[in-house]
Scaffold this motif. Structure first.
Motif, PDB file in Angstrom:
ATOM      1  N   ARG A  32       0.842  -1.195   0.000  1.00  0.00           N
ATOM      2  CA  ARG A  32       0.000   0.000   0.000  1.00  0.00           C
ATOM      3  C   ARG A  32       0.873   1.239   0.000  1.00  0.00           C
ATOM      4  O   ARG A  32       0.653   2.192  -0.740  1.00  0.00           O
ATOM      5  N   MET A  35       2.640   2.028  -3.386  1.00  0.00           N
ATOM      6  CA  MET A  35       1.837   2.664  -4.413  1.00  0.00           C
ATOM      7  C   MET A  35       1.524   4.120  -4.066  1.00  0.00           C
ATOM      8  O   MET A  35       1.460   4.971  -4.928  1.00  0.00           O
ATOM      9  N   LYS A  36       1.331   4.402  -2.781  1.00  0.00           N
ATOM     10  CA  LYS A  36       1.162   5.790  -2.378  1.00  0.00           C
ATOM     11  C   LYS A  36       2.399   6.588  -2.758  1.00  0.00           C
ATOM     12  O   LYS A  36       2.320   7.703  -3.269  1.00  0.00           O
ATOM     13  N   LEU A  64      -0.593  -5.986  -5.296  1.00  0.00           N
ATOM     14  CA  LEU A  64      -0.958  -4.609  -4.976  1.00  0.00           C
ATOM     15  C   LEU A  64      -2.306  -4.561  -4.263  1.00  0.00           C
ATOM     16  O   LEU A  64      -3.236  -5.258  -4.613  1.00  0.00           O
ATOM     17  N   ASP A  65      -2.382  -3.720  -3.256  1.00  0.00           N
ATOM     18  CA  ASP A  65      -3.631  -3.533  -2.536  1.00  0.00           C
ATOM     19  C   ASP A  65      -3.602  -2.148  -1.903  1.00  0.00           C
ATOM     20  O   ASP A  65      -2.831  -1.898  -0.984  1.00  0.00           O
ATOM     21  N   THR A  66      -4.445  -1.242  -2.394  1.00  0.00           N
ATOM     22  CA  THR A  66      -4.466   0.115  -1.854  1.00  0.00           C
ATOM     23  C   THR A  66      -5.655   0.353  -0.937  1.00  0.00           C
ATOM     24  O   THR A  66      -5.827   1.440  -0.429  1.00  0.00           O
ATOM     25  N   ASN A  69     -10.868  -1.242  -3.715  1.00  0.00           N
ATOM     26  CA  ASN A  69     -10.897  -2.295  -4.730  1.00  0.00           C
ATOM     27  C   ASN A  69     -12.037  -2.154  -5.732  1.00  0.00           C
ATOM     28  O   ASN A  69     -12.393  -3.121  -6.408  1.00  0.00           O
ATOM     29  N   GLU A 288      -8.387   4.319  -6.946  1.00  0.00           N
ATOM     30  CA  GLU A 288      -8.561   2.885  -6.777  1.00  0.00           C
ATOM     31  C   GLU A 288      -7.236   2.148  -7.007  1.00  0.00           C
ATOM     32  O   GLU A 288      -6.387   2.602  -7.742  1.00  0.00           O
ATOM     33  N   SER A 289      -7.100   0.980  -6.381  1.00  0.00           N
ATOM     34  CA  SER A 289      -5.865   0.214  -6.542  1.00  0.00           C
ATOM     35  C   SER A 289      -5.635  -0.173  -8.003  1.00  0.00           C
ATOM     36  O   SER A 289      -4.514  -0.140  -8.497  1.00  0.00           O
ATOM     37  N   GLN A 290      -6.707  -0.533  -8.711  1.00  0.00           N
ATOM     38  CA  GLN A 290      -6.579  -0.888 -10.128  1.00  0.00           C
ATOM     39  C   GLN A 290      -6.103   0.311 -10.941  1.00  0.00           C
ATOM     40  O   GLN A 290      -5.216   0.187 -11.801  1.00  0.00           O
ATOM     41  N   LYS A 293      -2.381   1.165 -10.151  1.00  0.00           N
ATOM     42  CA  LYS A 293      -1.501   0.251 -10.872  1.00  0.00           C
ATOM     43  C   LYS A 293      -1.381   0.672 -12.337  1.00  0.00           C
ATOM     44  O   LYS A 293      -0.286   0.699 -12.907  1.00  0.00           O
TER      45      LYS A 293
END
Length: 353
Positions: A32, A35-36, A64-66, A69, A288-290, A293
């Protein structure tokens, strides 16, 4: 990643209360945070040319998981359409829990040309617009935060609507970073090299501020770098010359350039973990995580030459900045032009640029 309905991330829990949770979620928190961190670099232009970031990204893309979802339609992904992101830098820090937005930037990202336009607005801008009480631009976010329960609207969403209306543009996402994150990133990189343009002295026992810098080439730690970009006036004896929003913007740009140089050095890779941790507690976004990414996949090799920075200036008449309307119109047009760009031989830049 913090959900924007809850505002900025809460402070770290006590050891006894959170030790088990930290142990079980340590790996997920790392990704997390990663990605931030990538988003932070992307928006301020630091990602440009940083190939090693893409290398690291490829090692973790399957996990990956923010925290958000929600599925994003393919037509809404960063690879398929231009995006606009509002970036707020607040003065929140543990010893000074306020939310004045001292940095207000809007970034547009265009996948066709792998380019970005960033517009920066002075924090002291006097905003007069239908539906909003006239006040300094940096005061709206804390006002919205204080009224969240009463209004039923999330402060970050209100900022997106207001700034979008002001710039005549639709804003897709918002990201909030606080001063503590800025200080920690600088310290994680071992400091920044800048030229201090004047002697600076200011003290405030209420929030622990103690600015004491002398002119010349300096290597600054996180606290000093924050002092450098924030300095406005002096209350010392003898007094040092004051600064306005435009001086602060120039210093901010100087520090960001120094961070770019630091981040693009191979040595930064060895400090990656520390940098990730510094951003984790001090940033929140509604991406969103998607989508996050996909942003990295689309823009990992963006060229510095394709990141255009447009600071909007005006006239300072205490306590406000009165925006130059011609510059504001030019900034609006620059954002809209970025969103409308189409790929051609003159705008596409090689990934080796």
């Amino acid at each position: 990643m913090s959900n924007l309905s809850n505002g900025l991330p809460p402070r770290t829990q006590s050891g006894n209360e959170s030790a088990k949770r930290k142990k079980t979620k340590k790996k997920k928190s790392f990704f997390r945070s990663f990605m931030k961190f990538v988003l932070f670099l992307l928006i301020i232009g630091i990602l440009a040319g940083s190939g090693y970031v893409y290398y690291i990204y490829n090692q973790v893309e399957d996990v990956l998981d923010t925290g958000n979802n929600r599925e994003v339609p393919k037509t809404e992904l960063a690879e398929s359409k231009p995006l606009t992101v509002l970036l707020l830098g607040t003065d929140y820090r543990p010893d000074h829990p306020t939310y004045l937005s001292d940095v207000i930037m809007v970034a547009t990202l265009n996948p066709s040309t792998k380019s970005s336009t960033i517009v920066s607005l002075p924090r002291d801008t006097r905003l007069e617009m239908d539906g909003y009480k006239p006040r300094k631009l940096n005061e709206y976010y804390p006002v919205f935060k204080a009224r969240e329960k009463e209004s039923g609207e999330v402060a970050e969403e209100q900022m997106k609507k207001m700034i979008g209306k002001y710039l005549n543009i639709n804003i897709d996402y918002v990201t909030v970073i606080n001063f503590q994150g800025f200080r920690d990133v600088v310290d994680s990189l071992g400091g920044v090299d800048v030229t201090v343009d004047k002697n600076m002295c200011y003290r405030d026992s209420a929030d622990g501020t103690n600015i004491n810098l002398t002119a010349g080439a300096k290597h600054l730690n996180g606290d000093q770098a924050l002092d450098f970009v924030r300095y406005r006036k002096s209350n010392c004896r003898p007094k040092t010359d004051g600064s306005d929003d435009f001086d602060r913007n120039r210093r901010q740009n100087q520090v960001l350039h120094s961070l770019i140089d630091q981040m693009q050095s191979f040595n930064a890779l060895t400090k990656f973990g520390a940098i990730i941790k510094s951003v984790d507690k001090n940033m929140t976004t509604d991406i969103e995580s998607q989508q996050m990414k996909n942003i990295v996949q689309t823009y990992w090799n963006i060229s510095k030459q394709n990141v255009k920075y447009n600071p909007v200036a005006g006239t300072w008449r205490s306590p406000y900045v009165y925006i130059d309307e011609q510059q504001l119109d030019a900034a609006r047009q620059a954002l809209q032009a970025e969103l409308a760009k189409k790929a051609n031989n003159n705008t596409v830049t090689s990934s080796n640029s």
